[in-house]
Design a protein around this motif. Structure first.
Motif, PDB file in Angstrom:
ATOM      1  N   SER A  11       0.992  -1.110   0.028  1.00 14.68           N
ATOM      2  CA  SER A  11      -0.050  -0.262   0.060  1.00 14.68           C
ATOM      3  C   SER A  11       0.916   1.314   0.132  1.00 14.68           C
ATOM      4  O   SER A  11       2.140   1.267   0.391  1.00 14.68           O
ATOM      5  CB  SER A  11      -0.887   0.045   1.273  1.00 14.68           C
ATOM      6  N   GLY A  12       0.365   2.442  -0.409  1.00 17.96           N
ATOM      7  CA  GLY A  12       0.896   3.677  -0.410  1.00 17.96           C
ATOM      8  C   GLY A  12       2.013   3.737  -1.535  1.00 17.96           C
ATOM      9  O   GLY A  12       2.183   2.883  -2.422  1.00 17.96           O
ATOM     10  N   THR A  13       2.626   5.015  -1.500  1.00 12.92           N
ATOM     11  CA  THR A  13       3.711   5.284  -2.462  1.00 12.92           C
ATOM     12  C   THR A  13       4.826   5.703  -1.879  1.00 12.92           C
ATOM     13  O   THR A  13       6.132   5.068  -1.957  1.00 12.92           O
ATOM     14  CB  THR A  13       2.973   6.304  -3.495  1.00 12.92           C
ATOM     15  N   CYS A  14       5.024   6.782  -1.195  1.00 14.14           N
ATOM     16  CA  CYS A  14       5.870   7.386  -0.595  1.00 14.14           C
ATOM     17  C   CYS A  14       5.928   7.446   0.974  1.00 14.14           C
ATOM     18  O   CYS A  14       5.397   8.692   1.335  1.00 14.14           O
ATOM     19  CB  CYS A  14       6.263   8.578  -1.182  1.00 14.14           C
ATOM     20  N   PRO A  15       6.204   6.552   1.709  1.00 13.12           N
ATOM     21  CA  PRO A  15       6.757   5.348   1.214  1.00 13.12           C
ATOM     22  C   PRO A  15       5.867   4.294   0.584  1.00 13.12           C
ATOM     23  O   PRO A  15       4.504   4.511   1.061  1.00 13.12           O
ATOM     24  CB  PRO A  15       7.429   4.680   2.383  1.00 13.12           C
ATOM     25  N   ILE A  16       6.224   3.351   0.166  1.00 13.65           N
ATOM     26  CA  ILE A  16       5.241   2.076  -0.370  1.00 13.65           C
ATOM     27  C   ILE A  16       5.495   1.232   0.996  1.00 13.65           C
ATOM     28  O   ILE A  16       6.568   0.647   1.192  1.00 13.65           O
ATOM     29  CB  ILE A  16       6.003   1.300  -1.497  1.00 13.65           C
ATOM     30  N   VAL A  17       4.444   0.723   1.472  1.00 13.73           N
ATOM     31  CA  VAL A  17       4.454   0.012   2.763  1.00 13.73           C
ATOM     32  C   VAL A  17       3.888  -1.429   2.391  1.00 13.73           C
ATOM     33  O   VAL A  17       2.823  -1.773   1.832  1.00 13.73           O
ATOM     34  CB  VAL A  17       3.419   0.547   3.691  1.00 13.73           C
ATOM     35  N   ILE A  18       5.037  -2.237   2.388  1.00 14.81           N
ATOM     36  CA  ILE A  18       4.833  -3.763   2.163  1.00 14.81           C
ATOM     37  C   ILE A  18       4.337  -4.305   3.732  1.00 14.81           C
ATOM     38  O   ILE A  18       5.455  -4.322   4.494  1.00 14.81           O
ATOM     39  CB  ILE A  18       5.906  -4.485   1.554  1.00 14.81           C
ATOM     40  N   ILE A  72       3.611 -13.733  11.852  1.00 13.38           N
ATOM     41  CA  ILE A  72       4.190 -12.561  12.427  1.00 13.38           C
ATOM     42  C   ILE A  72       4.556 -11.462  11.232  1.00 13.38           C
ATOM     43  O   ILE A  72       4.520 -11.898  10.080  1.00 13.38           O
ATOM     44  CB  ILE A  72       5.641 -12.869  13.004  1.00 13.38           C
ATOM     45  N   VAL A  73       4.134 -10.194  11.656  1.00 11.79           N
ATOM     46  CA  VAL A  73       3.932  -9.254  10.524  1.00 11.79           C
ATOM     47  C   VAL A  73       5.494  -8.396  10.540  1.00 11.79           C
ATOM     48  O   VAL A  73       6.044  -8.040  11.495  1.00 11.79           O
ATOM     49  CB  VAL A  73       2.960  -8.174  10.613  1.00 11.79           C
ATOM     50  N   HIS A  74       6.030  -8.281   9.253  1.00 11.07           N
ATOM     51  CA  HIS A  74       7.144  -7.295   8.964  1.00 11.07           C
ATOM     52  C   HIS A  74       6.843  -6.267   7.923  1.00 11.07           C
ATOM     53  O   HIS A  74       6.352  -6.648   6.978  1.00 11.07           O
ATOM     54  CB  HIS A  74       8.280  -8.550   8.482  1.00 11.07           C
ATOM     55  N   THR A  75       6.653  -5.314   8.639  1.00 13.39           N
ATOM     56  CA  THR A  75       6.524  -4.134   7.900  1.00 13.39           C
ATOM     57  C   THR A  75       7.595  -3.320   7.171  1.00 13.39           C
ATOM     58  O   THR A  75       8.564  -3.234   7.874  1.00 13.39           O
ATOM     59  CB  THR A  75       5.661  -2.893   8.475  1.00 13.39           C
ATOM     60  N   ILE A  76       7.542  -3.314   5.964  1.00 14.25           N
ATOM     61  CA  ILE A  76       8.617  -2.799   4.995  1.00 14.25           C
ATOM     62  C   ILE A  76       8.333  -1.425   4.432  1.00 14.25           C
ATOM     63  O   ILE A  76       7.224  -1.641   3.427  1.00 14.25           O
ATOM     64  CB  ILE A  76       9.219  -3.964   4.111  1.00 14.25           C
ATOM     65  N   ASN A  77       8.990  -0.506   4.725  1.00 12.36           N
ATOM     66  CA  ASN A  77       8.610   0.928   4.096  1.00 12.36           C
ATOM     67  C   ASN A  77       9.485   1.041   2.724  1.00 12.36           C
ATOM     68  O   ASN A  77      10.841   1.175   2.935  1.00 12.36           O
ATOM     69  CB  ASN A  77       8.839   1.876   4.915  1.00 12.36           C
ATOM     70  N   VAL A  78       9.086   0.923   1.472  1.00  8.57           N
ATOM     71  CA  VAL A  78      10.174   1.310   0.531  1.00  8.57           C
ATOM     72  C   VAL A  78       9.908   2.651   0.342  1.00  8.57           C
ATOM     73  O   VAL A  78       8.720   2.902  -0.300  1.00  8.57           O
ATOM     74  CB  VAL A  78       9.727   0.240  -0.603  1.00  8.57           C
ATOM     75  N   ASP A  79      10.719   3.424   0.202  1.00  9.44           N
ATOM     76  CA  ASP A  79      10.708   4.682   0.125  1.00  9.44           C
ATOM     77  C   ASP A  79      11.769   5.608  -0.852  1.00  9.44           C
ATOM     78  O   ASP A  79      13.078   5.046  -0.792  1.00  9.44           O
ATOM     79  CB  ASP A  79      10.876   5.472   1.578  1.00  9.44           C
ATOM     80  N   ASP A  80      11.410   6.684  -1.523  1.00 11.34           N
ATOM     81  CA  ASP A  80      12.275   7.361  -2.458  1.00 11.34           C
ATOM     82  C   ASP A  80      12.747   8.596  -1.653  1.00 11.34           C
ATOM     83  O   ASP A  80      11.962   9.615  -1.719  1.00 11.34           O
ATOM     84  CB  ASP A  80      11.780   7.708  -3.964  1.00 11.34           C
ATOM     85  N   ASN A  81      13.883   8.635  -1.230  1.00 13.87           N
ATOM     86  CA  ASN A  81      14.229   9.895  -0.492  1.00 13.87           C
ATOM     87  C   ASN A  81      15.449  10.420  -1.181  1.00 13.87           C
ATOM     88  O   ASN A  81      16.352  11.141  -0.612  1.00 13.87           O
ATOM     89  CB  ASN A  81      14.694   9.489   0.900  1.00 13.87           C
ATOM     90  N   THR A  82      15.629  10.267  -2.714  1.00 12.79           N
ATOM     91  CA  THR A  82      16.741  10.754  -3.172  1.00 12.79           C
ATOM     92  C   THR A  82      16.205  11.802  -4.308  1.00 12.79           C
ATOM     93  O   THR A  82      15.346  11.652  -5.024  1.00 12.79           O
ATOM     94  CB  THR A  82      17.453   9.631  -4.199  1.00 12.79           C
ATOM     95  N   VAL A  83      16.912  13.039  -4.192  1.00 16.16           N
ATOM     96  CA  VAL A  83      16.316  14.409  -4.757  1.00 16.16           C
ATOM     97  C   VAL A  83      16.883  14.126  -6.270  1.00 16.16           C
ATOM     98  O   VAL A  83      17.715  13.275  -6.842  1.00 16.16           O
ATOM     99  CB  VAL A  83      17.202  15.490  -4.303  1.00 16.16           C
ATOM    100  N   ASP A 114      10.506  15.179  -7.474  1.00 22.29           N
ATOM    101  CA  ASP A 114      10.039  13.971  -7.993  1.00 22.29           C
ATOM    102  C   ASP A 114       8.778  13.471  -7.164  1.00 22.29           C
ATOM    103  O   ASP A 114       8.151  14.084  -6.507  1.00 22.29           O
ATOM    104  CB  ASP A 114      11.177  12.783  -7.564  1.00 22.29           C
ATOM    105  N   ALA A 115       8.329  12.397  -7.641  1.00 14.29           N
ATOM    106  CA  ALA A 115       6.962  11.946  -7.338  1.00 14.29           C
ATOM    107  C   ALA A 115       7.018  11.810  -5.617  1.00 14.29           C
ATOM    108  O   ALA A 115       6.113  11.893  -4.993  1.00 14.29           O
ATOM    109  CB  ALA A 115       6.767  10.457  -7.666  1.00 14.29           C
ATOM    110  N   CYS A 116       8.294  11.682  -4.878  1.00 14.24           N
ATOM    111  CA  CYS A 116       8.207  11.546  -3.490  1.00 14.24           C
ATOM    112  C   CYS A 116       8.657  12.845  -2.924  1.00 14.24           C
ATOM    113  O   CYS A 116       8.961  12.798  -1.733  1.00 14.24           O
ATOM    114  CB  CYS A 116       8.996  10.545  -3.033  1.00 14.24           C
ATOM    115  N   LEU A 117       8.357  13.967  -3.677  1.00 12.58           N
ATOM    116  CA  LEU A 117       8.543  15.378  -3.153  1.00 12.58           C
ATOM    117  C   LEU A 117      10.011  15.535  -2.755  1.00 12.58           C
ATOM    118  O   LEU A 117      10.134  16.421  -2.158  1.00 12.58           O
ATOM    119  CB  LEU A 117       7.557  15.837  -2.063  1.00 12.58           C
ATOM    120  N   ASN A 118      10.574  14.761  -3.535  1.00 13.85           N
ATOM    121  CA  ASN A 118      12.259  15.210  -3.132  1.00 13.85           C
ATOM    122  C   ASN A 118      12.438  16.273  -4.284  1.00 13.85           C
ATOM    123  O   ASN A 118      12.071  16.217  -5.312  1.00 13.85           O
ATOM    124  CB  ASN A 118      13.309  13.750  -3.542  1.00 13.85           C
ATOM    125  N   ALA A 119      13.308  17.273  -3.924  1.00 13.69           N
ATOM    126  CA  ALA A 119      13.472  18.388  -4.559  1.00 13.69           C
ATOM    127  C   ALA A 119      14.738  18.887  -4.769  1.00 13.69           C
ATOM    128  O   ALA A 119      15.550  19.010  -3.812  1.00 13.69           O
ATOM    129  CB  ALA A 119      12.679  19.669  -4.145  1.00 13.69           C
TER     130      ALA A 119
END
Length: 682
Positions: free
Chosen positions: A35-42, A58-69, A142-147
């Motif tokens: 779900s989501g985008t920035c981050p993408i929550v798996i 057991i749940v492992h939440t993985i946040n896939v996020d674009d933090n590069t400008v 960018d799409a993740c608002l990195n500027a």
């Protein structure tokens, strides 16, 4: 992960065990929910199953996020544009491709977001004025608002000079220096108000904010030319110029007041005039009240010249015109009149000239042919005025003086008189008589046709000017006509009178005076009307006014006795003779008889004279043949006329004495035929 040990190794503190199944045998599986985008929550759910398939999670939440400008390399070249405000800046771009299209070498990329999806925004920060510097900061997100950002510097500058059209009309002012120039204006509105058609505007700066300055460059003298250069600057110091030419000129002539008193000097030429002056101070020192000044040029610098105009002779009038010029050649004049008068010293030169003569009749009083020469005080010949006639002679008299007075006046009005005096002496006989044949009623005188046409004795017919006479008339021999019958007069001959080129002309021939009409024969009888009383006989001339004079010395000396009675007899070659009593004048000085005033001696049944016009008597015409009939007019006279008919010349038949014998003469004879005189001749 796929094993319990791997799970338990994950960050955190997971612990997994099963009572029945060893860890190693526990089966680990997972399922991912994204779900989501920035981050993408798996949300990764791990399921651990034992051998009996009993399962725990057991749940492992993985946040896939674009933090590069986004990556930006290179730069945008600064841009300069013409303009007055930020509005002149170019429109900001809104895409990466547009940004990369700007001048320079910008390159933009993002690892996660495609160029097309990168969002480009900008913000402008303006500063300064000339130029206005806009710092345009582009932000790329960018799409993740990195500027990331990149800056575009935009310079908005006004580099356009103010627009000036038209021109300022040259101005001319009266003055002596540059201080006379009009004050320079300091605003556009004042500039535009100057004469001419100047128009000033600027695209960026309002007229009121345009700064007007000037500089003046002066040259020349007359006029002083001021080149006034107006500089109009806008807010960005762009400037234009317009020139106003100002001519400061002195056009005012020097002021001359008062006058110079005329000067009179004595001399003979213009060289006697005083030397002309060359300065204002000297001019103001002349007699009179001249005053000279100039608004721009000092007296000492005023240039004084002169010109002389000469007229007249006495005096020589020199009109000396002084011209006063200022530094700009404006000129005024003042006139000094100089009269050069000649010395008062009139002198006769080359003389003396004969100034008197004795004449028999006033007819001989003619204007003197030779006049003396008089010089004025300068040695110049004076032309006399006159003559003015005077004297004591009374018309009709026998004595007295006739004077011709000439006045020699020099130009200064000094004069000298010269008088020629004729002494009238009629040789004791003063006679006047008219000839009917040649009498002119309209002229109240006797015609002189025969004399004028050169037909009298001794005259040259070739001088008549008439071909008919020059060809058709004979020369009349020299000598008075009374030496032939019936007169047989042997006294004075008249041989020396005539024209030099006539046949037989004697040496020293004397021309007839122009007022002589013909010859007559005069006899004077004392105390008797009969020939026995003859005491004097002489041939003379009858003049146009009827006077009789004797050009030659008469053979008889006449002595007048106041106790005697004297009779004067006058004969003419084709008129009846006349006789009457003479008056003794001035105690025997002379005899006087004017036949024209009354009828003459005429016994009963006889004739004296004819009345020619009221109050005027004359000898009776027509007595042509006096050889046959001296005392009467009859058919013999007509015969004699007929013998001369159609002839030209000095003929007795020419009764009217006009040179031609014709029917008019016969008519005159007819009117007087059968008239006789009572005079006795033998």
């Amino acid at each position: 992960m796929t094993s319990v040990s791997a799970l338990e190794a994950l960050t955190g503190n997971p612990s997994i065990s099963d009572a029945c199944t060893a860890d190693i045998d526990l089966v680990v599986t997972h399922s991912d929910a994204v779900s989501g985008t920035c981050p993408i929550v798996i949300t990764r759910t791990y399921t651990i199953r034992d051998a009996c398939l009993n399962a725990s999670t057991i749940v492992h939440t993985i946040n896939v996020d674009d933090n590069t400008v986004p990556v930006i390399s290179g730069s945008i070249t600064s841009t300069s544009v013409e303009g007055c405000s930020i509005a002149a800046a170019p429109t900001a771009v809104t895409s990466v491709s547009a940004l990369e299209g700007l001048t320079g070498n910008p390159s933009i990329s993002d690892a996660c977001t495609a160029d097309i999806d990168l969002v480009v925004t900008h913000s402008d920060a303006a500063s300064g004025t000339c130029p206005i510097v806009i710092t345009r900061t582009y932000t790329i997100r960018d799409a993740c608002l990195n500027a990331s950002t990149i800056v575009h510097t935009i310079n908005i500058d006004d580099n356009t000079v103010p627009v000036i059209s038209g021109s300022i009309t040259s101005t001319s002012v009266e003055g002596c220096s540059i201080s006379a120039a009009p004050t320079a204006v300091t605003s556009v509105s004042a500039l535009e108000a100057l004469t001419g058609n100047p128009s000033i505007s600027d695209a960026c700066t309002a007229d009121i904010d345009l700064v007007v300055t000037h500089s003046d460059a002066a040259s020349g003298t007359c006029p002083i030319v001021i080149i006034r250069t107006y500089t109009i600057r806008d807010a960005c110091l762009n400037e234009s110029t317009i020139v106003h030419t100002i001519n400061v000129d002195d056009n005012t002539v020097p002021v001359v007041s008062g006058s110079i008193t005329p000067t009179t000097v004595e001399g003979c030429s213009i060289s006697a005039a005083p030397t002309a002056l060359t300065s204002v101070s000297a001019l103001e020192g002349l007699t009179g009240n001249p005053s000279i000044s100039d608004g721009c040029t000092a007296d000492i610098d005023l240039v004084v010249t002169h010109s002389d105009a000469v007229s007249g002779t006495c005096p020589i009038v020199i009109t000396r015109t002084y011209t006063i010029r200022d530094a700009c050649l404006n000129a005024s004049t003042i006139v000094h009149t100089i009269n050069v008068d000649i010395p008062d010293n009139i002198t006769e030169v080359g003389g003396p000239v004969v100034n008197s003569a004795i004449i028999e009749s006033s007819l001989y009083a003619v204007t003197p042919s030779i006049l003396p020469v008089f010089h004025n005080g300068c040695g110049q010949t004076i032309t006399p005025t006159g003559p003015v006639l005077g004297g004591t002679y009374v018309q009709g008299g026998c004595t007295g003086t006739i004077t011709y007075t000439y006045t020699y006046t020099d130009c200064a009005g000094n004069n000298e008189l010269w008088v020629f005096t004729y002494q009238v002496d009629c040789k004791k006989i003063n006679i006047k008589v008219n000839l009917q044949g040649s009498y002119s009623v309209s002229g109240d005188s006797i015609r002189t046709d025969l004399n004028r046409l050169h037909l009298l004795p001794g005259q040259d017919k070739m001088l008549s000017g008439l071909p008919s006479i020059m060809i058709g008339a004979p020369y009349t021999p020299f000598g008075q006509p009374y030496s032939a019958q019936p007169w047989n007069y042997t006294g004075n001959t008249g041989m020396i009178y005539g024209d030099p080129l006539s046949p037989g002309a004697p040496v020293g021939v004397i021309p007839y005076p122009k007022h002589v009409s013909d010859w007559v024969l005069v006899t004077i009888r004392e105390n008797s009307i009969l020939p026995a009383g003859n005491i004097f006989k002489c041939a003379g001339w009858i003049h146009k006014n009827g006077e009789i004079t004797f050009p030659e010395t008469c053979p008889n000396l006449l002595t007048i006795n106041t106790s005697s009675t004297y009779y004067i007899l006058v004969e003419h070659r084709n008129h009846l003779a006349v006789m009457d009593t003479a008056s003794i004048i001035e105690n025997g000085a002379y005899l006087n008889l004017d036949f024209s005033l009354n009828n003459s001696y005429a016994p009963i049944f006889r004739h004296g004279q004819n009345l020619l016009e009221p109050g005027v008597w004359g000898m009776i015409e027509g007595n042509v043949d006096q050889v046959s009939s001296r005392a009467g007019i009859n058919s013999v006279d007509r015969t004699s006329w007929k013998n001369d008919q159609n002839k030209l010349g000095y003929n007795k038949g020419d009764i009217d004495m006009n040179s031609a014998t014709n029917s008019l003469d016969e008519t005159k004879w007819k009117l007087t035929q059968n008239k006789t005189t009572g005079i006795s001749f033998n």
